[in-house]
Every structure is written in C-alpha cells, then in structure tokens.
Design a protein around this motif. Structure first.
Motif, PDB file in Angstrom:
ATOM      1  N   GLY A 210     -24.558  72.536 -13.229  1.00  0.00           N
ATOM      2  CA  GLY A 210     -25.586  72.416 -12.114  1.00  0.00           C
ATOM      3  C   GLY A 210     -25.494  72.636 -11.023  1.00  0.00           C
ATOM      4  N   ARG A 213     -25.727  76.321 -10.963  1.00  0.00           N
ATOM      5  CA  ARG A 213     -27.000  76.918 -10.768  1.00  0.00           C
ATOM      6  C   ARG A 213     -27.856  76.769  -9.505  1.00  0.00           C
ATOM      7  NH1 ARG A 213     -27.948  74.644 -16.743  1.00  0.00           N
ATOM      8  NH2 ARG A 213     -27.788  76.445 -18.079  1.00  0.00           N
ATOM      9  N   SER A 214     -27.441  75.808  -8.875  1.00  0.00           N
ATOM     10  CA  SER A 214     -28.026  75.462  -7.377  1.00  0.00           C
ATOM     11  C   SER A 214     -27.447  76.625  -6.489  1.00  0.00           C
ATOM     12  CB  SER A 214     -27.442  74.127  -7.172  1.00  0.00           C
ATOM     13  OG  SER A 214     -28.081  73.033  -7.893  1.00  0.00           O
ATOM     14  N   LYS A 246     -25.800  72.621 -20.347  1.00  0.00           N
ATOM     15  CA  LYS A 246     -26.515  71.559 -19.686  1.00  0.00           C
ATOM     16  C   LYS A 246     -26.228  71.567 -18.581  1.00  0.00           C
ATOM     17  CE  LYS A 246     -27.726  68.834 -23.848  1.00  0.00           C
ATOM     18  NZ  LYS A 246     -27.838  67.509 -24.595  1.00  0.00           N
ATOM     19  N   ASP A 247     -26.872  71.007 -17.435  1.00  0.00           N
ATOM     20  CA  ASP A 247     -26.427  70.912 -15.848  1.00  0.00           C
ATOM     21  C   ASP A 247     -25.060  70.108 -15.923  1.00  0.00           C
ATOM     22  OD1 ASP A 247     -28.389  72.638 -15.288  1.00  0.00           O
ATOM     23  OD2 ASP A 247     -29.641  71.089 -14.335  1.00  0.00           O
TER      24      ASP A 247
END
Length: 438
Positions: A210, A213-214, A246-247
């Motif tokens: 996660g 991705r951010s 998954k994040d």
C-alpha cells in the motif's frame, strides 16, 4: 530518525569547505566520539566530506554542479604534492588559469585575475599583490612566506601553497592536470546526473505494498528502491512485482531482490548499456557501503545522451609544445638519432640559461619521438638521470643526440648527449618501458 542519520543531516547542513572533526561533531551534537567517527566515515563514503593532506577533513559537494569538471586548489595540492601555508578555507575554489610571476610587481597586476593562481618564488611583494588581486599563490623552490602574507591569505580565503618543485616543473604538472580535467569533461558519469536521495522516492522497511502504491501515484514513478533501516539498498519494487498483491502485504515480499545498482564514478554510457540490456527504467545509486545516495532514471540518461555538443579542441600541453620544438637532423658521430632544439625565451631561467626542467622535458620528448618514429607508440619513462656540465644560453645551437644502450620488446635504455655548438653541455641516462596494447 536514528542518531546516525541525524548526524549525517547535520554534516549535510554545513557549508562546503567547512572543516570538521570527530571531536567537534561529538561536542556539538552531544554524542560519543565513536558515534561521531562512524558518522564521518559514512559521510566520507557518500562523498559529503573528504580528507586533504595537511588540511584535515572538510565538507565537500558529493557531485559536480555541472558536467564540466574543474580543477580546484585542493586538487592542485594533490597534483604537485604541495603544502598549504594559509587560506585553506578557499581550497574548494576553482582554478581558472595560472600566471608565472617572472616580472616586476608593477607589471604583474595587468595579468592577474580573480581565482587565478600566481606562481612565484620567495617574493613577498608579489605574493601580497596576488592576494590583493583575488588570486591564490603557489611558492616554488621549497620556500615559505611571512606570517603577514599567511594572515592575508586566511582573511581572504585564498590558498597559499608551497612546493619543492621548480617553476617549469610545476607549470608542466598543472598544464597536464588542466588538460586531463578537460578530457574528463567528455566522460559523463553518474555523479553529474543522478537525483540525490533527498529528492528521490524510496521505501524503507518495514513498508507495505500500500505504501508503494501511494508513493508511485504521488511521484509518477513505477520503480521505487527499497532500503533497510540502515539505508542499504535491498530491492526495487515495480508495478510487476506488486501485481495482485494486497495493500497490507510487506514490500519485502513484493520486490526484486539484489537489484542492479551503480556508483557515482561509473560512466553514463556503461549505465545506459546496463539499463537497455536488462530493461531497467531506474537504478539506485549507492556508495561503497551499499547505502542509497540517489537514483538515476533511464529518461535522464537518454535525454543526456541525445545531446551532441560540438567537439572541443584541447590546448596543447607543455610536453606537446616541447615536442614541437624538436626537428630531426643527421645523427652525431656514433649516434642513433639527433634532434635540433628551437629554443625560446620562456624556456630560460632568470639568468638567461636553459631551465633544467625544460631540458629534462626536451630529452624525454626526443626519446619518445625516436621510439614513436620506429613503431613503439606507448612509452613510459622509468628513470632519467641528467647531469649538466655547463649552462646553455638561449642563442646557442642545441642538439640532442641519442645512443641506444639496450632495446627489447618491453624496454629501452639510452645514453644521451646534449651538445651546444658541437660541445657536450649535458649528459643523460634514460630508461623506459615499452607498453603493448592488448
């Protein structure tokens, strides 16, 4: 933030040229001497500090501001094995040109400019004039200077350097160093292009998919280096490695381990070959300890390589100029080859005789010329012993005669006579290696 990183940030905050020490860092940051020592060593590995002989440890710029390399006064100290007598705060200043102070002080001012170097002997008046004009000073012949001149150098942050070499030898060394720096200008390295760590995007363990991705969305980069708690590069996360993760998944399970890394001294051409061969869009830039100091993107490399500046014609070095003064003549009796010397006023000392350093250079150039003319292109002089029997005046007819003592595939030895109006004025014994290209 760990204490080591705090100390590195403190060192980075210092102005370039600031002298530092383990004791000073320990006292000002309230840490142990051991912790301060480790921080200085890490900073040295990252190029933030450097140790200069007879000066100490100083804050340095880890990468050049542009692709054009410039010789600094600190570089000069190393080139000529000099001693810094004063003005050490100005050692990081660039050397624009040098002037030989062989004239009266009343005539010198016209030739001196700021950030130039004035080469003089034990002439305190000329030294003081140079400092007043914004120029550094190089004292030849092993002489020192007065406390007053040293105080002026310190106040103006203009280095005053001493060397045991004579003026001609020093001028030759500086000329060669300037020529080498000009050549390096065409050898583009990672140091001039990479984005420093402070401006780059990277993830530190423990991070998650996660977090990746951010960061990727915010930075616009799909490839992001991953570092350990200590700052060592442990992987690179990409859109492929995190696909369908998954994040909440740890990033160390969704990254490429043991990624390709580069160092600041590597050529951009080599890095471009690496990126193309492995399909990389980004490579981490690391120091000798593997710590992340920045990143280099393929877009940056390609943009730089597409630039095609006009080729630069490098000035002839002093060795090249000496070689140009030689013209072959009929060999002397019993000799192998002989060269006539076209003398010039710049070759003489203050007494009007040929400078010993010039004579050394002429003998070396004549030997190299003979070997080149006979198909031996790569000549490395091992030793030259020169004995002068009488002074050589400017107006004299000078000839350098060579006799081969030994000539093999890997080396050569010459007995050399320097004659003036057919009378031997100097003798030399020169040995050299003959190197073959692989």
């Amino acid at each position: 933030m760990q204490k080591s990183e705090q100390l590195l940030h403190y060192i980075e905050s210092l102005d370039v040229g600031t002298r530092i020490s383990v004791r000073q860092i320990a006292n000002s940051q309230h840490v142990s001497a051991g912790t301060a020592y480790r921080a200085v060593k890490t900073a040295q590995a990252r190029g933030l500090v450097a140790t200069i002989d007879r000066v100490g440890t100083v804050r340095t710029d880890p990468r050049p501001r542009s692709t054009s390399a410039q010789l600094t006064f600190a570089d000069l100290v190393r080139v000529i094995d000099g001693r810094v007598l004063g003005g050490s705060d100005g050692l990081d200043k660039p050397l624009d040109k040098f002037v030989i102070g062989a004239m009266k002080t009343s005539a010198m001012g016209h030739y001196i400019s700021r950030n130039s170097l004035v080469i003089v002997g034990n002439r305190e008046d000329a030294q003081a004039l140079a400092l007043e004009s914004g120029a550094a000073v190089l004292i030849t012949g092993g002489f020192d200077t007065t406390p007053e001149v040293m105080a002026r150098a310190n106040a103006a942050a203009l280095p005053i350097i001493a060397t045991s070499h004579d003026t001609f030898t020093v001028a030759t060394m500086i000329n060669r160093a300037l020529s080498d720096q000009a050549i390096r200008r065409d050898i583009l390295t990672v140091a001039s292009l990479y984005t420093p760590r402070e401006e780059a995007s990277f993830l530190q363990l423990p991070a998650t998919v996660g977090d990746y991705r951010s960061m990727a969305k915010a930075s616009g980069h799909a490839d992001i280096p991953v570092v350990s708690v200590s700052g060592r590069v442990v992987g690179v996360a990409t859109s492929i490695t995190v696909n369908e993760r998954k994040d909440a998944a740890p990033i160390d399970r969704a990254m490429e381990r043991h990624p390709a890394v580069v160092k600041t001294g590597e050529s951009v051409a080599t890095v471009n070959h690496l990126m193309q061969g492995r399909g990389l869009n980004l490579v981490p830039v690391v120091d000798d300890a593997g710590l992340l100091i920045g990143v280099l993107t393929r877009a940056t490399v390609l943009a730089q390589l597409q630039e095609t500046p006009e080729p630069e014609h490098l000035p002839a070095t002093i060795a090249d100029q000496l070689d140009a003064t030689l013209s072959p003549v009929r060999p002397l009796l019993g000799g192998t080859a002989a060269y006539r010397v076209a003398t010039a006023p710049v070759m003489t000392n203050k007494f009007g005789a040929l400078n010993v350093g010039v004579l050394n250079g002429l003998v070396t150039s004549a030997t190299s010329r003979y070997l080149r003319d006979n198909g031996r292109q790569n000549v490395l002089v091992d030793n030259i012993t020169l004995s002068t029997l009488r002074p050589i005046q400017l107006s004299a007819r000078v000839t350098i005669g060579l006799k081969i003592l030994d000539l093999t595939r890997h080396g050569a030895a010459f007995d050399i006579d320097v004659t003036v109006d057919d009378v031997v004025a100097a003798k030399a014994l020169l040995t050299c290696q003959l190197l073959e290209r692989n």
